[in-house]
Design a protein around this motif. Structure first.
Motif, PDB file in Angstrom:
ATOM      1  N   GLU A 208     -20.900 -36.728 -34.879  1.00 32.16           N
ATOM      2  CA  GLU A 208     -21.293 -35.398 -35.732  1.00 32.16           C
ATOM      3  C   GLU A 208     -22.146 -34.500 -35.545  1.00 32.16           C
ATOM      4  N   HIS A 209     -23.316 -34.948 -34.593  1.00 31.73           N
ATOM      5  CA  HIS A 209     -24.106 -34.504 -34.501  1.00 31.73           C
ATOM      6  C   HIS A 209     -24.557 -33.528 -32.796  1.00 31.73           C
ATOM      7  N   LEU A 210     -23.159 -33.998 -32.405  1.00 33.27           N
ATOM      8  CA  LEU A 210     -22.780 -33.242 -30.715  1.00 33.27           C
ATOM      9  C   LEU A 210     -22.112 -32.413 -31.524  1.00 33.27           C
ATOM     10  N   VAL A 211     -22.051 -31.132 -31.756  1.00 36.02           N
ATOM     11  CA  VAL A 211     -21.958 -29.949 -32.004  1.00 36.02           C
ATOM     12  C   VAL A 211     -22.545 -28.351 -31.761  1.00 36.02           C
ATOM     13  N   PHE A 212     -21.580 -27.374 -31.048  1.00 34.56           N
ATOM     14  CA  PHE A 212     -22.738 -26.216 -30.674  1.00 34.56           C
ATOM     15  C   PHE A 212     -22.102 -24.879 -30.833  1.00 34.56           C
ATOM     16  N   GLY A 213     -23.144 -24.145 -30.893  1.00 35.00           N
ATOM     17  CA  GLY A 213     -23.272 -22.894 -30.915  1.00 35.00           C
ATOM     18  C   GLY A 213     -23.111 -22.458 -32.663  1.00 35.00           C
ATOM     19  N   ASP A 214     -22.682 -21.586 -32.835  1.00 28.45           N
ATOM     20  CA  ASP A 214     -22.653 -21.826 -34.616  1.00 28.45           C
ATOM     21  C   ASP A 214     -21.352 -23.240 -35.397  1.00 28.45           C
ATOM     22  N   PHE A 215     -20.993 -23.705 -34.880  1.00 23.55           N
ATOM     23  CA  PHE A 215     -19.534 -24.545 -34.767  1.00 23.55           C
ATOM     24  C   PHE A 215     -20.726 -25.442 -36.037  1.00 23.55           C
ATOM     25  N   ASP A 289     -36.013 -34.705 -35.055  1.00 20.84           N
ATOM     26  CA  ASP A 289     -36.206 -33.109 -34.671  1.00 20.84           C
ATOM     27  C   ASP A 289     -35.389 -33.527 -33.054  1.00 20.84           C
ATOM     28  N   PHE A 290     -34.822 -34.349 -32.839  1.00 23.15           N
ATOM     29  CA  PHE A 290     -34.377 -34.770 -31.442  1.00 23.15           C
ATOM     30  C   PHE A 290     -33.111 -33.862 -30.796  1.00 23.15           C
ATOM     31  N   ILE A 291     -32.303 -34.440 -31.907  1.00 22.75           N
ATOM     32  CA  ILE A 291     -30.475 -33.982 -32.794  1.00 22.75           C
ATOM     33  C   ILE A 291     -30.539 -32.711 -32.275  1.00 22.75           C
ATOM     34  N   LYS A 292     -30.977 -31.451 -32.507  1.00 21.59           N
ATOM     35  CA  LYS A 292     -30.497 -29.831 -32.180  1.00 21.59           C
ATOM     36  C   LYS A 292     -31.247 -30.350 -30.952  1.00 21.59           C
ATOM     37  N   PRO A 293     -32.341 -30.038 -30.746  1.00 24.18           N
ATOM     38  CA  PRO A 293     -32.367 -29.579 -28.802  1.00 24.18           C
ATOM     39  C   PRO A 293     -31.396 -30.224 -28.113  1.00 24.18           C
ATOM     40  N   ASN A 294     -31.266 -32.079 -28.427  1.00 25.34           N
ATOM     41  CA  ASN A 294     -30.333 -33.026 -28.018  1.00 25.34           C
ATOM     42  C   ASN A 294     -29.111 -32.314 -27.442  1.00 25.34           C
ATOM     43  N   ALA A 295     -28.509 -31.540 -28.734  1.00 25.31           N
ATOM     44  CA  ALA A 295     -27.052 -30.839 -28.801  1.00 25.31           C
ATOM     45  C   ALA A 295     -26.955 -29.635 -27.707  1.00 25.31           C
ATOM     46  N   LYS A 296     -28.333 -28.758 -28.236  1.00 28.55           N
ATOM     47  CA  LYS A 296     -28.482 -27.571 -27.239  1.00 28.55           C
ATOM     48  C   LYS A 296     -28.138 -28.035 -25.778  1.00 28.55           C
ATOM     49  N   LEU A 297     -28.685 -29.026 -25.138  1.00 30.35           N
ATOM     50  CA  LEU A 297     -28.978 -29.446 -24.036  1.00 30.35           C
ATOM     51  C   LEU A 297     -27.535 -29.763 -23.237  1.00 30.35           C
ATOM     52  N   PHE A 298     -26.961 -30.534 -24.451  1.00 29.32           N
ATOM     53  CA  PHE A 298     -25.076 -30.888 -23.885  1.00 29.32           C
ATOM     54  C   PHE A 298     -24.201 -29.698 -23.934  1.00 29.32           C
ATOM     55  N   GLU A 299     -24.755 -28.330 -24.929  1.00 27.41           N
ATOM     56  CA  GLU A 299     -24.427 -27.376 -24.634  1.00 27.41           C
ATOM     57  C   GLU A 299     -23.614 -26.347 -23.079  1.00 27.41           C
ATOM     58  N   GLY A 300     -25.573 -26.790 -22.920  1.00 30.06           N
ATOM     59  CA  GLY A 300     -25.346 -25.888 -21.531  1.00 30.06           C
ATOM     60  C   GLY A 300     -24.912 -26.572 -20.632  1.00 30.06           C
ATOM     61  N   HIS A 316      -7.423 -26.164 -15.212  1.00 32.42           N
ATOM     62  CA  HIS A 316      -7.278 -24.991 -16.502  1.00 32.42           C
ATOM     63  C   HIS A 316      -8.164 -25.919 -17.356  1.00 32.42           C
ATOM     64  N   CYS A 317      -9.252 -25.527 -17.566  1.00 27.16           N
ATOM     65  CA  CYS A 317     -10.680 -26.524 -18.879  1.00 27.16           C
ATOM     66  C   CYS A 317     -10.372 -25.444 -20.226  1.00 27.16           C
ATOM     67  N   PRO A 318     -10.210 -26.451 -21.226  1.00 33.30           N
ATOM     68  CA  PRO A 318     -10.994 -25.025 -22.612  1.00 33.30           C
ATOM     69  C   PRO A 318     -12.480 -25.501 -22.946  1.00 33.30           C
ATOM     70  N   THR A 319     -12.760 -24.398 -23.658  1.00 36.73           N
ATOM     71  CA  THR A 319     -13.572 -24.739 -24.401  1.00 36.73           C
ATOM     72  C   THR A 319     -14.444 -26.245 -25.466  1.00 36.73           C
ATOM     73  N   PRO A 320     -14.848 -27.001 -25.555  1.00 36.93           N
ATOM     74  CA  PRO A 320     -14.874 -27.914 -26.913  1.00 36.93           C
ATOM     75  C   PRO A 320     -15.986 -27.173 -27.287  1.00 36.93           C
ATOM     76  N   GLU A 321     -15.783 -27.658 -28.935  1.00 35.25           N
ATOM     77  CA  GLU A 321     -16.760 -27.298 -29.843  1.00 35.25           C
ATOM     78  C   GLU A 321     -17.451 -28.587 -29.616  1.00 35.25           C
ATOM     79  N   GLY A 322     -17.504 -29.973 -29.667  1.00 39.28           N
ATOM     80  CA  GLY A 322     -18.716 -30.906 -29.646  1.00 39.28           C
ATOM     81  C   GLY A 322     -17.864 -31.407 -28.250  1.00 39.28           C
ATOM     82  N   ALA A 323     -18.830 -32.814 -28.908  1.00 44.30           N
ATOM     83  CA  ALA A 323     -19.196 -34.403 -28.327  1.00 44.30           C
ATOM     84  C   ALA A 323     -19.613 -33.906 -26.768  1.00 44.30           C
TER      85      ALA A 323
END
Ligand SMILES: Cc1ncc(COP(=O)(O)O)c(C=O)c1O
Length: 400
Positions: A208-215, A289-300, A316-323
């Motif tokens: 749940e907490h690992l979603v990226f961009g504005d998803f 507090d660490f959840i959002k910065p962490n997700a940002k790190l995974f997004e990078g 061919h690698c699709p761009t996933p929304e999370g995890a």
């Protein structure tokens, strides 16, 4: 002579654990191996959570607890569901098990009769089908495709439903594809499920907490209150709080199901570790507090891996929304010859040849029920990811 039970003969050992084992064995034999096969975050459990566990030990909270969790953790779980998912549950509707995996296992054992069907979209998390088999049920697979974002189409779901269907297991964001359902996509699946009141829904929200961009993350009982009475909303602290070793998972749903799951636990595991339960109380009630910065790190990291893999020949690698997984296709390499002289006939061959040639360990797609793909876990440093992706590019470039 020992013989496995007929039940266990229907079951495969976990392919992801096997991949890790093979990689570790090669490393022990002196090879340099980069492991992209493990499904766990690479950061440490936050200090406030560790402190809560140490305090619990000092306070003597080291004895048996209620089989399915201490009241304080059940309260914290109810508060989490209210705060983050807009879902109202009472502690009597909550199960705490020794990990997310046992939550699902207990739910299957508690509910399935021989021949009951469980719908599982592919690619799936490796353990779903085998847990259904152990519980005496029959997995029914509904394939998705990269083109459709690895998400099950409402019409395909409806076609898979029979009078024997007991459950559908939804997992968003997904292990292995990273795909996550939007609110509208969940609403479309909910509309189908509303037409079939005998089908229950197990939604595995571990990422749940690992979603990226504005998803924005949603869970199905929140989108369609009409499904609340037959949905088990499952989650855990393993991935969001980097607590894989602590073994705490949880779920909320209808009380009769929760009572049945507790009955399973009273005759099998008994309670999850008391100390880990107190740590989980702090994880859920303490700072987030660490959840959002962490997700940002995974997004990078996701962006790095997707970009580098798409530069590899035949991938061919699709761009996933999370995890923290990508699920690239290796279709462009099937039928070609690896540097070893072996023909790559399957994604399993691809993974073994890659491990052999470059020492990069990934998990082949067949383990997740959809080929020809492979899963990369990018829960590791950017430096290692860059090195691994460079090696994958070199390997793919050398296939003729
Ligand atoms: C989709 C999914 N569900 C459940 C689990 C199980 O989590 P736990 O380690 O808490 O048993 C995992 C772990 O890899 C997972 O990826």
């Amino acid at each position: 002579m020992f013989a496995e039970s007929a039940t266990l003969r229907r079951v495969k050992p976990s392919a992801t654990l096997a991949a890790g084992q093979k990689a570790r064995a090669l490393r022990a034999a002196g090879r340099q191996i980069i492991q992209l096969d493990a499904g766990e975050p690479d950061f440490d459990t936050p200090d406030n959570i560790k402190e809560a566990a140490i305090k619990a030990i000092h306070e003597g909270k080291t004895k048996y607890t209620d089989a399915d969790g201490i009241p304080q953790l059940k309260e914290a779980i109810c508060a989490k569901f209210a705060r983050e998912n807009g879902l109202t549950y009472t502690p009597a509707q909550v199960n705490v098990s020794p990990g997310g995996k046992p939550v699902i296992f207990n739910a299957m054992i508690a509910s399935l009769n021989p021949g009951d069907e469980v719908i599982i979209p592919t690619p799936y998390w490796v353990s779903y089908p085998d847990m259904v088999l152990i519980a005496g049920g029959e997995p029914v697979f509904v394939p998705t495709s990269a083109e459709k974002g690895f998400k099950v189409a409402p019409a395909d779901l409806e076609m898979a439903i029979t009078p024997r269907t007991r459950w559908i297991i939804l997992n968003s964001p997904s292990n292995p594809s990273g795909a996550a359902y939007t609110r509208a996509e969940l609403a479309a699946l909910a509309a189908v499920l509303m037409r079939h009141p005998h089908v229950w829904i197990l939604t595995d929200d571990m990422y749940e907490h690992l979603v990226f961009g504005d998803f924005e993350f949603f869970t199905i009982a929140q989108i369609e209150p009409g499904l609340y009475d037959r949905t088990l909303t499952m989650n855990g602290v393993s991935k969001a709080y980097s607590m894989t070793g602590w073994r705490i998972g949880y779920a909320a749903g209808p009380t009769p199901l929760i009572n049945a799951m507790r009955k399973v636990m009273t005759q099998s595991t008994s309670n999850p570790c008391s100390i880990s339960q107190w740590a989980a109380v702090e994880a859920l009630n303490g700072t987030q507090d660490f959840i959002k910065p962490n997700a940002k790190l995974f997004e990078g990291r996701r962006d790095l891996v997707v970009s580098m893999l798409n530069q590899a020949q035949g991938i061919h690698c699709p761009t996933p929304e999370g995890a923290f997984y990508v699920y690239p296709s290796c279709a462009g390499l099937i039928g070609k010859t690896a540097p070893s002289g072996h023909v790559i006939k399957s994604d399993s061959d691809f993974a073994s040849e890659l491990l052999e040639a470059e020492g990069v360990s990934v998990v082949f797609g067949d383990a997740f029920g959809l080929s020809p793909f492979f899963r990369i876990s990018y829960a590791t440093s950017n430096a290692l990811l860059e090195e691994a992706c460079t090696k994958i590019q070199r390997f793919c470039g050398s296939v003729r």
